[in-house]
Scaffold this motif. Structure first.
Motif, mmCIF file in Angstrom:
data_model
loop_
_atom_site.group_PDB
_atom_site.id
_atom_site.type_symbol
_atom_site.label_atom_id
_atom_site.label_comp_id
_atom_site.label_asym_id
_atom_site.label_seq_id
_atom_site.Cartn_x
_atom_site.Cartn_y
_atom_site.Cartn_z
ATOM 1 N N ALA A 1 0.815 -1.069 0.072
ATOM 2 C CA ALA A 1 -0.167 0.032 -0.103
ATOM 3 C C ALA A 1 0.934 1.232 0.010
ATOM 4 O O ALA A 1 2.323 1.053 0.282
ATOM 5 C CB ALA A 1 -0.873 0.051 1.113
ATOM 6 N N VAL A 2 0.482 2.436 -0.311
ATOM 7 C CA VAL A 2 1.248 3.618 -0.341
ATOM 8 C C VAL A 2 0.730 4.395 0.714
ATOM 9 O O VAL A 2 -0.496 4.903 0.771
ATOM 10 C CB VAL A 2 0.835 4.239 -1.893
ATOM 11 C CG1 VAL A 2 1.439 5.622 -1.601
ATOM 12 C CG2 VAL A 2 1.576 3.433 -2.985
ATOM 13 N N LYS A 3 1.609 4.838 1.386
ATOM 14 C CA LYS A 3 1.411 5.835 2.643
ATOM 15 C C LYS A 3 1.477 7.265 1.865
ATOM 16 O O LYS A 3 2.662 7.775 1.406
ATOM 17 C CB LYS A 3 2.392 5.769 3.790
ATOM 18 C CG LYS A 3 2.533 6.978 4.492
ATOM 19 C CD LYS A 3 3.851 6.759 5.433
ATOM 20 C CE LYS A 3 4.108 7.916 6.311
ATOM 21 N NZ LYS A 3 5.088 7.854 7.300
ATOM 22 N N LEU A 4 0.526 7.969 1.545
ATOM 23 C CA LEU A 4 0.356 9.078 0.966
ATOM 24 C C LEU A 4 0.838 10.369 2.148
ATOM 25 O O LEU A 4 0.185 10.766 2.983
ATOM 26 C CB LEU A 4 -1.000 9.769 0.531
ATOM 27 C CG LEU A 4 -1.244 10.797 -0.533
ATOM 28 C CD1 LEU A 4 -0.337 10.507 -1.578
ATOM 29 C CD2 LEU A 4 -2.561 11.159 -0.941
ATOM 30 N N PHE A 5 2.016 10.654 1.933
ATOM 31 C CA PHE A 5 2.811 11.715 2.757
ATOM 32 C C PHE A 5 3.767 12.672 1.951
ATOM 33 O O PHE A 5 4.608 12.500 1.021
ATOM 34 C CB PHE A 5 3.564 10.683 3.611
ATOM 35 C CG PHE A 5 4.512 11.690 4.668
ATOM 36 C CD1 PHE A 5 3.711 12.047 5.954
ATOM 37 C CD2 PHE A 5 5.703 11.710 4.676
ATOM 38 C CE1 PHE A 5 4.551 12.548 6.946
ATOM 39 C CE2 PHE A 5 6.392 12.405 5.331
ATOM 40 C CZ PHE A 5 5.713 12.822 6.736
ATOM 41 N N PRO A 6 3.379 13.684 2.512
ATOM 42 C CA PRO A 6 2.510 14.141 3.685
ATOM 43 C C PRO A 6 1.130 14.885 3.019
ATOM 44 O O PRO A 6 1.280 15.465 2.274
ATOM 45 C CB PRO A 6 3.341 15.439 4.200
ATOM 46 C CG PRO A 6 4.060 16.117 2.991
ATOM 47 C CD PRO A 6 4.535 15.056 2.281
ATOM 48 N N GLY A 7 0.390 14.078 3.775
ATOM 49 C CA GLY A 7 -1.027 14.344 3.214
ATOM 50 C C GLY A 7 -1.582 15.501 3.406
ATOM 51 O O GLY A 7 -2.382 16.037 2.341
ATOM 52 N N SER A 8 -1.111 16.415 4.411
ATOM 53 C CA SER A 8 -1.482 17.738 4.397
ATOM 54 C C SER A 8 -1.017 18.682 3.381
ATOM 55 O O SER A 8 -1.692 19.832 3.140
ATOM 56 C CB SER A 8 -0.821 18.351 5.698
ATOM 57 O OG SER A 8 0.509 18.287 5.919
ATOM 58 N N LEU A 9 -0.014 18.325 2.264
ATOM 59 C CA LEU A 9 0.096 19.002 1.231
ATOM 60 C C LEU A 9 -0.731 19.249 0.390
ATOM 61 O O LEU A 9 -0.805 20.433 0.057
ATOM 62 C CB LEU A 9 1.611 18.604 0.613
ATOM 63 C CG LEU A 9 2.273 19.514 -0.131
ATOM 64 C CD1 LEU A 9 2.599 20.734 0.466
ATOM 65 C CD2 LEU A 9 3.592 18.601 -0.753
ATOM 66 N N GLY A 10 -1.632 18.336 0.050
ATOM 67 C CA GLY A 10 -2.566 18.255 -0.932
ATOM 68 C C GLY A 10 -4.015 18.228 -0.425
ATOM 69 O O GLY A 10 -4.870 18.395 -1.012
#
Length: 210
Positions: A126-135
């Motif tokens: 799975a993909v940790k979408l990081f940093p999520g806060s950016l988008g």
């Protein structure tokens, strides 16, 4: 153990970073008592591998207690030796699926489409979408078009409202650190931790992902 199936079912990954290993262990156990199925102990936590080993001993071999902030193959090896049941990276990391050791699932950090492809090529489950806060949730919506089958777990700045939004847009789960754990892993009040768990469990159960 299928990490992705567990994340999809429970929709919340708790992330622990702390300066007090005894408090960090208490935090892992308290989260488990409150029904949090997957807990990541960052390797930046003091004596993180000991915390992981003790938590696995307390909770049993099926417990989903993983190691986070895995940045090298050497980090991965010591985490697996400590009993980590999964690995989480902040970025693309080579050498984690060498075939020389146990098959430990990897949640690999990525942000851009090219990085997502790189994570998948490196064997990430799975993909940790990081940093999520950016988008924010809108960025996840955009990524779901070219990557409809990729399990995404947004991490970084995820509060209860963001958790609802990400899950409504099809995130497999959300990873939550300080908004959930607070100062518990530094010796903070466990009663307050349990109250925050209730808020996040309600938020992650509020809507079904499409």
């Amino acid at each position: 153990m299928n990490l992705v199936e567990s994340l999809r079912a429970h929709r919340l990954l708790a992330i622990i970073r702390g300066t007090d290993p005894t408090a960090a262990l208490r935090t892992v156990l308290a989260l488990a008592e409150e029904g949090i199925e997957a807990v990541e102990v960052s390797l930046t936590t003091k004596d993180a591998t000991s915390v992981i080993a003790q938590a696995r001993a307390e909770l049993g071999p099926k417990a989903l207690v993983g190691a986070g902030t895995v940045r090298t193959a050497a980090d991965a090896a010591r985490a697996v030796d400590a009993g980590a049941s999964f690995l989480v990276t902040p970025a693309l990391v080579d050498g984690l699926q060498s075939g020389d050791g146990p098959d430990v699932p990897v949640l690999m950090g990525a942000l851009t489409p090219s990085e997502i492809e790189g994570a998948l090529a490196r064997g990430a489950c799975a993909v940790k979408l990081f940093p999520g806060s950016l988008g924010g949730p809108g960025y996840l919506r955009a990524l779901r078009d070219p990557f409809p089958e990729v399990p995404f777990v947004p991490v970084g700045g995820v509060d209860a409202a963001a958790a609802r939004a990400y899950l409504a847009l099809g995130a497999t789960a959300v990873g939550v650190g300080s908004p959930l754990v607070g100062d518990a892993a530094d010796g903070g009040d466990l009663g307050e931790l349990r109250a925050r768990v209730a808020v996040f469990r309600a938020a992650t159960a509020a809507e079904e992902a499409p």
